[in-house]
Design a protein around this motif. Sequence first.
Motif, PDB file in Angstrom:
ATOM      1  N   LEU A 158       2.755   1.878  -5.010  1.00 18.07           N
ATOM      2  CA  LEU A 158       1.863   0.553  -3.772  1.00 18.07           C
ATOM      3  C   LEU A 158       0.704   1.659  -2.984  1.00 18.07           C
ATOM      4  N   LEU A 159      -0.198   1.533  -3.267  1.00 14.22           N
ATOM      5  CA  LEU A 159      -1.246   2.358  -3.456  1.00 14.22           C
ATOM      6  C   LEU A 159      -2.567   1.547  -2.501  1.00 14.22           C
ATOM      7  N   ALA A 160      -3.078   2.235  -1.187  1.00 14.98           N
ATOM      8  CA  ALA A 160      -3.953   1.465  -0.761  1.00 14.98           C
ATOM      9  C   ALA A 160      -5.346   0.829  -1.291  1.00 14.98           C
ATOM     10  N   ASN A 161      -5.395   0.993  -2.591  1.00 15.63           N
ATOM     11  CA  ASN A 161      -6.058   0.654  -3.333  1.00 15.63           C
ATOM     12  C   ASN A 161      -5.881  -0.555  -3.953  1.00 15.63           C
ATOM     13  N   GLY A 162      -5.156  -0.747  -3.388  1.00 14.31           N
ATOM     14  CA  GLY A 162      -4.598  -2.230  -4.476  1.00 14.31           C
ATOM     15  C   GLY A 162      -3.632  -1.383  -6.053  1.00 14.31           C
ATOM     16  N   THR A 163      -2.994  -0.628  -5.868  1.00 10.16           N
ATOM     17  CA  THR A 163      -3.214  -0.401  -7.407  1.00 10.16           C
ATOM     18  C   THR A 163      -1.556   0.123  -7.077  1.00 10.16           C
ATOM     19  N   THR A 164      -0.932  -0.840  -7.974  1.00 10.18           N
ATOM     20  CA  THR A 164       0.684  -0.232  -7.932  1.00 10.18           C
ATOM     21  C   THR A 164       0.330   0.614  -9.330  1.00 10.18           C
ATOM     22  N   ASP A 165       0.882   1.739  -9.092  1.00  8.58           N
ATOM     23  CA  ASP A 165       2.275   3.084  -9.954  1.00  8.58           C
ATOM     24  C   ASP A 165       3.321   2.816  -9.960  1.00  8.58           C
ATOM     25  N   ILE A 166       3.648   3.270 -11.540  1.00  2.00           N
ATOM     26  CA  ILE A 166       5.349   3.477 -12.015  1.00  2.00           C
ATOM     27  C   ILE A 166       5.055   4.686 -12.557  1.00  2.00           C
ATOM     28  N   SER A 167       6.393   5.040 -12.445  1.00  2.00           N
ATOM     29  CA  SER A 167       6.908   6.671 -12.816  1.00  2.00           C
ATOM     30  C   SER A 167       7.682   6.304 -14.325  1.00  2.00           C
ATOM     31  N   GLY A 168       8.126   7.053 -14.286  1.00  2.00           N
ATOM     32  CA  GLY A 168       8.795   7.271 -15.453  1.00  2.00           C
ATOM     33  C   GLY A 168      10.234   7.798 -15.175  1.00  2.00           C
ATOM     34  N   PRO A 169      11.262   8.680 -15.160  1.00  2.00           N
ATOM     35  CA  PRO A 169      12.700   8.900 -15.063  1.00  2.00           C
ATOM     36  C   PRO A 169      12.628  10.090 -14.528  1.00  2.00           C
ATOM     37  N   GLY A 170      13.231   9.782 -13.125  1.00  2.00           N
ATOM     38  CA  GLY A 170      12.898  11.499 -12.471  1.00  2.00           C
ATOM     39  C   GLY A 170      11.671  11.831 -11.411  1.00  2.00           C
ATOM     40  N   GLY A 171      11.354  10.139 -11.754  1.00  2.00           N
ATOM     41  CA  GLY A 171       9.954  10.536 -10.818  1.00  2.00           C
ATOM     42  C   GLY A 171       8.640  10.767 -11.453  1.00  2.00           C
TER      43      GLY A 171
ATOM     44  N   PRO B  22      -1.765 -15.372 -14.731  1.00  2.00           N
ATOM     45  CA  PRO B  22      -0.976 -17.672 -14.251  1.00  2.00           C
ATOM     46  C   PRO B  22      -0.556 -17.623 -13.274  1.00  2.00           C
ATOM     47  N   ALA B  23       0.111 -15.723 -13.345  1.00  3.90           N
ATOM     48  CA  ALA B  23       1.289 -15.939 -12.234  1.00  3.90           C
ATOM     49  C   ALA B  23       0.654 -16.344 -10.696  1.00  3.90           C
ATOM     50  N   ASP B  24      -0.695 -15.957 -10.454  1.00  2.72           N
ATOM     51  CA  ASP B  24      -0.780 -16.263  -9.193  1.00  2.72           C
ATOM     52  C   ASP B  24      -1.535 -17.651  -8.974  1.00  2.72           C
ATOM     53  N   ALA B  25      -1.508 -18.820  -9.680  1.00  3.10           N
ATOM     54  CA  ALA B  25      -2.246 -19.817  -9.842  1.00  3.10           C
ATOM     55  C   ALA B  25      -1.694 -20.279  -8.198  1.00  3.10           C
ATOM     56  N   ARG B  26      -0.185 -20.250  -7.606  1.00  2.00           N
ATOM     57  CA  ARG B  26       0.004 -21.274  -6.874  1.00  2.00           C
ATOM     58  C   ARG B  26      -0.004 -19.919  -5.697  1.00  2.00           C
ATOM     59  N   CYS B  27      -0.947 -19.008  -6.079  1.00  2.00           N
ATOM     60  CA  CYS B  27      -0.841 -18.171  -4.755  1.00  2.00           C
ATOM     61  C   CYS B  27      -1.559 -18.010  -4.324  1.00  2.00           C
ATOM     62  N   HIS B  28      -2.696 -17.671  -4.789  1.00  4.16           N
ATOM     63  CA  HIS B  28      -4.197 -17.060  -4.067  1.00  4.16           C
ATOM     64  C   HIS B  28      -4.428 -15.714  -3.672  1.00  4.16           C
ATOM     65  N   LEU B  29      -3.919 -14.593  -4.817  1.00  2.21           N
ATOM     66  CA  LEU B  29      -3.727 -13.122  -4.387  1.00  2.21           C
ATOM     67  C   LEU B  29      -4.770 -12.501  -3.597  1.00  2.21           C
ATOM     68  N   VAL B  30      -4.517 -12.129  -2.142  1.00  2.00           N
ATOM     69  CA  VAL B  30      -5.311 -11.336  -1.088  1.00  2.00           C
ATOM     70  C   VAL B  30      -4.897 -10.096  -1.334  1.00  2.00           C
ATOM     71  N   SER B  31      -3.677  -9.758  -1.320  1.00  2.00           N
ATOM     72  CA  SER B  31      -3.639  -8.435  -0.286  1.00  2.00           C
ATOM     73  C   SER B  31      -1.970  -8.181  -1.611  1.00  2.00           C
ATOM     74  N   LEU B  32      -1.388  -7.242  -1.856  1.00  2.00           N
ATOM     75  CA  LEU B  32      -0.602  -5.972  -1.953  1.00  2.00           C
ATOM     76  C   LEU B  32       0.527  -5.895  -1.057  1.00  2.00           C
ATOM     77  N   THR B  33       1.569  -5.455  -0.888  1.00  6.77           N
ATOM     78  CA  THR B  33       1.738  -5.335   0.187  1.00  6.77           C
ATOM     79  C   THR B  33       3.540  -5.007   0.046  1.00  6.77           C
ATOM     80  N   ALA B  34       4.077  -4.866  -0.263  1.00  4.69           N
ATOM     81  CA  ALA B  34       4.991  -4.400  -0.664  1.00  4.69           C
ATOM     82  C   ALA B  34       6.338  -4.127  -2.034  1.00  4.69           C
ATOM     83  N   ALA B  35       6.608  -3.367  -2.197  1.00  5.58           N
ATOM     84  CA  ALA B  35       7.427  -2.770  -4.179  1.00  5.58           C
ATOM     85  C   ALA B  35       8.762  -2.612  -3.517  1.00  5.58           C
TER      86      ALA B  35
END
Length: 237
Positions: free
Chosen positions: A8-21, A37-50
Amino acid sequence: ASGRLLALLANGTTDISGPGGTAWTPLVTRRALAATPADARCHLVSLTAATFGPSGQPMLGAGCGRPGTAGIFSHTGGTWQLTGPALPAAYAHQAITVLRLTTTSAGATTALLAAGTGPAAHLVAAWSTDSGAHWNLSPALALRGATLTSASPGPGSSLAITLSSRRAAAITTAAGSWQPLPALPTGTATLAPSASGGWDALAVHGTQLTIWQTAPGVQTWARRQSIKVPVQFGSSG
């Protein structure tokens, strides 16, 4: 089990790796998730954990702009879903932020939530064993003006937290309650589960790391080990 990683990066992007990082690729950005549509009830402000859920699906924690909403999103079958937890009516007007997500080898996902602001701010832990379909909530832990400085998962679904006022507390399951730990040793950076069933406090002072330990029911910390860490100052350039 696949050896994949989430970043989870400071610019709000989430990256995922392949096997073995290896072979990192973008998974989602805050803006892209907010447009689903998943955000309809949240009104997303920030990503904080993964974390990865028990079934291996990516899960992201968030701060929601809509009061009373816990922003935990799961990525399953190519789509994002808001997977709770649903909070009691008492939280309807409180700001909610997911501070931490952890999934253990036993298949339980633990979330640490911050609720409310100012003097009324408190923490709530939540547990799920079915990828967020159902959650159990802990009692609230009042912060009383302190701020969270670390959160450490332990065996099973246990969780320990440290606060800015040298306070610390731990909880084992949703059926239990937050148990205060002794006042933290000076310099404590975080807690770690100990083999005795209690917790270790990792305290730092300059280049020295000191390990303090407390056991269940004991109201003091005992020094177990001190380590002089060789640090070459200025070596980082």
